[in-house]
Design an enzyme around this catalytic site. Structure first.
Site, PDB file in Angstrom:
ATOM      1  N   GLU A 170      93.253 -58.054  -6.425  1.00  0.00           N
ATOM      2  CA  GLU A 170      93.451 -58.428  -7.818  1.00  0.00           C
ATOM      3  C   GLU A 170      92.548 -59.601  -8.195  1.00  0.00           C
ATOM      4  O   GLU A 170      92.401 -60.559  -7.438  1.00  0.00           O
ATOM      5  CB  GLU A 170      94.917 -58.818  -8.004  1.00  0.00           C
ATOM      6  CG  GLU A 170      95.290 -59.354  -9.365  1.00  0.00           C
ATOM      7  CD  GLU A 170      96.710 -59.885  -9.405  1.00  0.00           C
ATOM      8  OE1 GLU A 170      97.221 -60.114 -10.527  1.00  0.00           O
ATOM      9  OE2 GLU A 170      97.324 -60.062  -8.323  1.00  0.00           O
ATOM     10  N   LEU A 184      92.059 -62.863 -10.212  1.00  0.00           N
ATOM     11  CA  LEU A 184      92.846 -63.900 -10.875  1.00  0.00           C
ATOM     12  C   LEU A 184      91.889 -64.978 -11.373  1.00  0.00           C
ATOM     13  O   LEU A 184      91.001 -65.409 -10.634  1.00  0.00           O
ATOM     14  CB  LEU A 184      93.862 -64.526  -9.908  1.00  0.00           C
ATOM     15  CG  LEU A 184      94.956 -63.593  -9.368  1.00  0.00           C
ATOM     16  CD1 LEU A 184      95.789 -64.315  -8.316  1.00  0.00           C
ATOM     17  CD2 LEU A 184      95.841 -63.083 -10.496  1.00  0.00           C
ATOM     18  N   ASP A 196      96.220 -71.054   7.168  1.00  0.00           N
ATOM     19  CA  ASP A 196      94.955 -71.764   6.926  1.00  0.00           C
ATOM     20  C   ASP A 196      95.040 -72.484   5.581  1.00  0.00           C
ATOM     21  O   ASP A 196      94.192 -72.333   4.713  1.00  0.00           O
ATOM     22  CB  ASP A 196      93.789 -70.765   6.934  1.00  0.00           C
ATOM     23  CG  ASP A 196      92.421 -71.457   7.006  1.00  0.00           C
ATOM     24  OD1 ASP A 196      92.370 -72.655   7.338  1.00  0.00           O
ATOM     25  OD2 ASP A 196      91.403 -70.789   6.718  1.00  0.00           O
TER      26      ASP A 196
END
Length: 312
Positions: free
Chosen positions: A90, A92, A220
């Site tokens: 997706e 964003l 991370d």
């Protein structure tokens, strides 16, 4: 590559949108217009790219299933004809984290507490499901071991996530020792070897009288892997596994770090346990060794300094 992306995404339209942008430190990223709307594609030419991206996709799905913090919706990992792979997700419209720093602290704490809360709920119901049943499930189940159902990569280094019932065993074997083996292979550094030989047997002492419930962690969580949009904070580039929640915070305090509001909000939900500061140094050691393995000997001095401090 264009043909492979069009085929993989089942789109006739594939038009670059905006400037090429971050795909992390080791990949390239580009947004595209497609028949289904905007997507973001990370590309990596390394032989292990598919493994990297499949681990990232599994990580995004795992975080999504907790419904605690927003991540990009993963779409597909696509093999590229010249080698390597692409990962579509997706798109964003993200900007640097600022307004929602405190909110992110709360949400990361909720992410870390999610599995514990599942366990508490199951204990009330008298029903307990172990880690071995996690893989392939469509919704989260309580996980009672440390690890993950697939390989994930921190950077481009593959991480073994074989399930262990004991956290110090998992952390030493699959994180620190695995990284030190690479240092030995590539550098044969005598001082690092000697310090590690002294430190390794002392690590279990740092976890005495500490109950650790496996927590799903991003893996991370440095400042370069968080952002926000108008609706709230966003995490990306995860390397998930079930581990000790404190592990997550070490890299959050390194390489630019997060604002104090992030940590205040986080610790309002998960207070620091006794011995937190020393364990934080231990978890920072992993990140310094990992950076040495990725980027070279400029991280050697920091690695050895942390080892010496832990041995005092």
């Amino acid at each position: 590559m264009e043909k492979a992306l069009k085929s993989g995404l089942k789109t006739s339209l594939l038009a670059p949108f905006g400037k090429s942008s971050g795909g992390g430190c080791i990949s390239q990223g580009q947004a595209y217009e497609t028949d289904a709307g905007l997507v973001f594609v990370k590309v990596n030419g390394k032989a292990q790219a598919r493994t990297m991206f499949e681990g990232e996709m599994a990580s995004l799905i795992a975080i999504q299933q907790t419904n605690t913090v927003r991540v990009p919706n993963p779409i597909k990992v696509i093999d590229l004809p010249g080698g390597g792979a692409a990962f579509a997700m997706e798109y964003l419209k993200m900007k640097s984290l600022s307004k929602y720093s405190s909110k992110l602290g709360e949400q990361v704490a909720d992410l870390h507490l999610y599995n514990q809360r599942l366990g508490e709920k199951l204990n009330k119901e008298g029903n307990r499901v172990g880690a071995g049943l996690f893989a392939g499930l469509t919704e989260p189940r309580y996980v009672d071991k440390f690890g993950f159902h697939t390989v994930t990569c921190c950077g481009y280094i593959s991480q073994v996530n074989e399930w262990q019932s004991d956290w110090p065993t998992f952390f030493v074997r699959h994180r620190l020792q695995a990284q030190m083996d690479l240092i030995e292979r590539d550098y044969g550094d005598r001082e690092a070897r000697e310090l590690w030989t002294q430190l390794k047997p002392k690590i279990p002492e740092m976890f005495c009288d500490l109950e650790i419930v496996p927590a799903l962690i991003h893996g991370d969580l440095w400042a370069g892997n968080v952002a926000e949009d108008d609706s709230g904070p966003i995490l990306f580039d995860p390397a998930c596994f079930y581990g000790h929640s404190e592990f997550e915070l070490a890299i959050s305090m390194m390489f630019g770090g997060f604002s104090s509001s992030f940590f205040s909000a986080y610790h309002s939900k998960i207070p620091k346990a006794p011995g937190f500061e020393k364990r934080n140094k231990l978890y920072q050691l992993f990140n310094y060794i990992n950076h040495w393995n990725h980027f070279g000997t400029q991280y050697r001095r920091s690695t050895l300094n942390v080892m010496r401090k832990l041995l005092k």
